[in-house]
Design an enzyme around this catalytic site. Sequence first.
Site, PDB file in Angstrom:
ATOM      1  N   SER A   1       0.842  -1.195   0.000  1.00 48.14           N
ATOM      2  CA  SER A   1       0.000   0.000   0.000  1.00 48.14           C
ATOM      3  C   SER A   1       0.886   1.257   0.000  1.00 48.14           C
ATOM      4  O   SER A   1       1.757   1.362  -0.853  1.00 48.14           O
ATOM      5  CB  SER A   1      -0.948  -0.044   1.205  1.00 48.14           C
ATOM      6  OG  SER A   1      -1.986   0.882   1.061  1.00 48.14           O
TER       7      SER A   1
ATOM      8  N   ASP B   1      -8.549  -6.227  -5.210  1.00 48.51           N
ATOM      9  CA  ASP B   1      -8.153  -4.920  -4.654  1.00 48.51           C
ATOM     10  C   ASP B   1      -8.657  -3.830  -5.598  1.00 48.51           C
ATOM     11  O   ASP B   1      -8.156  -3.677  -6.706  1.00 48.51           O
ATOM     12  CB  ASP B   1      -6.619  -4.877  -4.554  1.00 48.51           C
ATOM     13  CG  ASP B   1      -6.096  -3.570  -3.944  1.00 48.51           C
ATOM     14  OD1 ASP B   1      -6.895  -2.628  -3.755  1.00 48.51           O
ATOM     15  OD2 ASP B   1      -4.892  -3.511  -3.656  1.00 48.51           O
TER      16      ASP B   1
ATOM     17  N   HIS C   1      -8.004  -5.012  -0.885  1.00 51.30           N
ATOM     18  CA  HIS C   1      -6.716  -4.393  -0.596  1.00 51.30           C
ATOM     19  C   HIS C   1      -6.063  -4.956   0.663  1.00 51.30           C
ATOM     20  O   HIS C   1      -4.842  -5.123   0.726  1.00 51.30           O
ATOM     21  CB  HIS C   1      -6.921  -2.886  -0.463  1.00 51.30           C
ATOM     22  CG  HIS C   1      -5.654  -2.129  -0.223  1.00 51.30           C
ATOM     23  ND1 HIS C   1      -4.648  -2.058  -1.160  1.00 51.30           N
ATOM     24  CD2 HIS C   1      -5.217  -1.421   0.848  1.00 51.30           C
ATOM     25  CE1 HIS C   1      -3.647  -1.333  -0.676  1.00 51.30           C
ATOM     26  NE2 HIS C   1      -3.959  -0.935   0.534  1.00 51.30           N
TER      27      HIS C   1
END
EC number: 2.3.1.31
Lengths: 371, 371
Positions: B151, B316, B349
């Site tokens: 991320s 995601d 995610h």
Amino acid sequence: MSHDQRFGLQRHARLPGPLRLDGGGSLSPVEIAYETYGTLSPDGGNAVLICHALTGDQHVASVHPRTGKPGWWTRMVGEGRPIDPARHFIVCANVLGSCMGSSGPASLDPLTVKPFAMSFPVITIRDMVRAQAMLLDHLGVGKLAAVVGGSMGGMQALSWAATYPERVARCVVIASTARHTAQNIAFHEVGRQAVMADPKWQGGAYYDDEPPAAGLAVARMAAHITYLSEAGLTEKFGRRLQGRDAKSFGFDADFQVESYLRHQGISFVDRFDANSYLYITRAMDYFDLAEEHGGRLANAFKGSATRFCLVSFDTDWLYPTAESRRVVHALNAAGAAASFVELSSPYGHDAFLLDSPELNRVVDGFLKAAA
Amino acid sequence: MSHDQRFGLQRHARLPGPLRLDGGGSLSPVEIAYETYGTLSPDGGNAVLICHALTGDQHVASVHPRTGKPGWWTRMVGEGRPIDPARHFIVCANVLGSCMGSSGPASLDPLTVKPFAMSFPVITIRDMVRAQAMLLDHLGVGKLAAVVGGSMGGMQALSWAATYPERVARCVVIASTARHTAQNIAFHEVGRQAVMADPKWQGGAYYDDEPPAAGLAVARMAAHITYLSEAGLTEKFGRRLQGRDAKSFGFDADFQVESYLRHQGISFVDRFDANSYLYITRAMDYFDLAEEHGGRLANAFKGSATRFCLVSFDTDWLYPTAESRRVVHALNAAGAAASFVELSSPYGHDAFLLDSPELNRVVDGFLKAAA
């Protein structure tokens, strides 16, 4: 163009009720603000009910009295459009729980002569539909040639077909769903928490003071993202800066998309009541047509003579095509007549409100073919 | 297990700086809180820098001192894991702008001896990376065997490879992107507006009073939806009710997903500073590696000898596979060595933080093969 044509026939009905509600209570009287376009034919067979979305209103094809903007669906409704006052008697009513003249949390409670606020009963999509049915009784409309709606309007259209199958000849459901998913509920819950976190909300009793504008604006911003596709946002805004050559290295709206969202939030609070936002999102979250019919969606349409038309948009991630397909499968299982098309659009959920010649052709063809 | 093993080596460096910032200002001194695991080899060739995500911290593989929870990536970092203190000298530093001991808006401004609040300079991902480089200098680490992040950690890893190519042998970028899209920015802007709409925010100067907990909780709730997939939410919660047989027809948390989100919001405010949330989301929104290199992403990696490994997850939708693929295309165009895999996971995610034997195999293989 006469005044009435431009502004529609703004009407208001105060119906005695009582309206029995899914939550157990009842409402009496029931106020319904609505507009009509066209004339009911002598045989009563040309009535079309249009159901509006979460923050929509009855001004479907005529100027909004508060904002001065044109009706929200003039692309679909009007002279030469698929739904045409020259042929149809068109009714659009502000939904129960809303704030444009129909009974809602901002209405006066006849017992206390103060706004209901949070003492307004929690309502469902089916309650909205029952209120519309009372209005149609009042207007002398028996059977509808069609009930038509997009988004939450589509939920009402489905609920109409399930609740009053004998009153619905055709049912047009656009960019909608037969149930709210966990993700749909989650986004609405964020919005409700944003409103309720605003100290100006005061437990809903803000009608003598300032409304919780900041909280409602945040709620609208979050919801607005779900109405647009990622690709649409990129096409419209990308990473373009707002009236500057370089980043500000501050917290003003640097990017155009920030400025756009802030505008969406701020302009919304001028035209919408925060408590209505709570009540209507709750009604949508509660919506699960299968649950109302023993857990099997097909049961909602068993033996129905209604003809259905479903339309989805390929970039709609709020109510994606899979949800429409699920309804179509249930209609097939119930033996109901159903047509279904997925249209291509870059604009996500909002596509149903935008220029879409294909959508118009589909709706026009469906309404004419079934006539 | 010794105290140090369980809690890691909680360390803090006060570096003189100045740290020149992308926004034009500078920071001096620079405080960096970090943890290390393992021992730097005599040739200095076994250092691995782990970069954390938006709300992460330096406690990657040891107990968080405030929450008492285990490290946030013990699945990836630890004995017998792909990143192993028995083999690696592991460094994880709290990012600049955060609130776990590194310089951020809650830090004392040496000039005023009061918290910076909104007078803290707006920072970028590259500024975070420059601060980490200063820390590595301080620790005597020259070249990194690998920089690894998921991320926002992946953004830092990419920025490391672009800013200090000669210091990065391997770069692992998981569930990440080389730029924030309009939709990414939009979600962050909703969060910032939620914080800033809270009257307790007081323009950021709340450190002597209560923090803007309600606004920050709403921000966290909105963000949290983007960390999960629609299918994952449906699997985990669906439309299941919360400890009740029937709907309440009220505004309490009826659905499990509502209750879960509220919990996520409330528990977050206990461990995170609202102003840090503003600063770090801003840094992420500003991130566009191509823009920093003449508008062409490949320029960021031209002539790089770093070996890259990119991993995305198919569900995601925050940083979808297409964004990783875009980085890989740029790496290919720059002639850099790049491997790429899209893993399948229902968890969106968040998958990079969850149990994923496949992810571990990919990272383990990449780190060992390149050795």
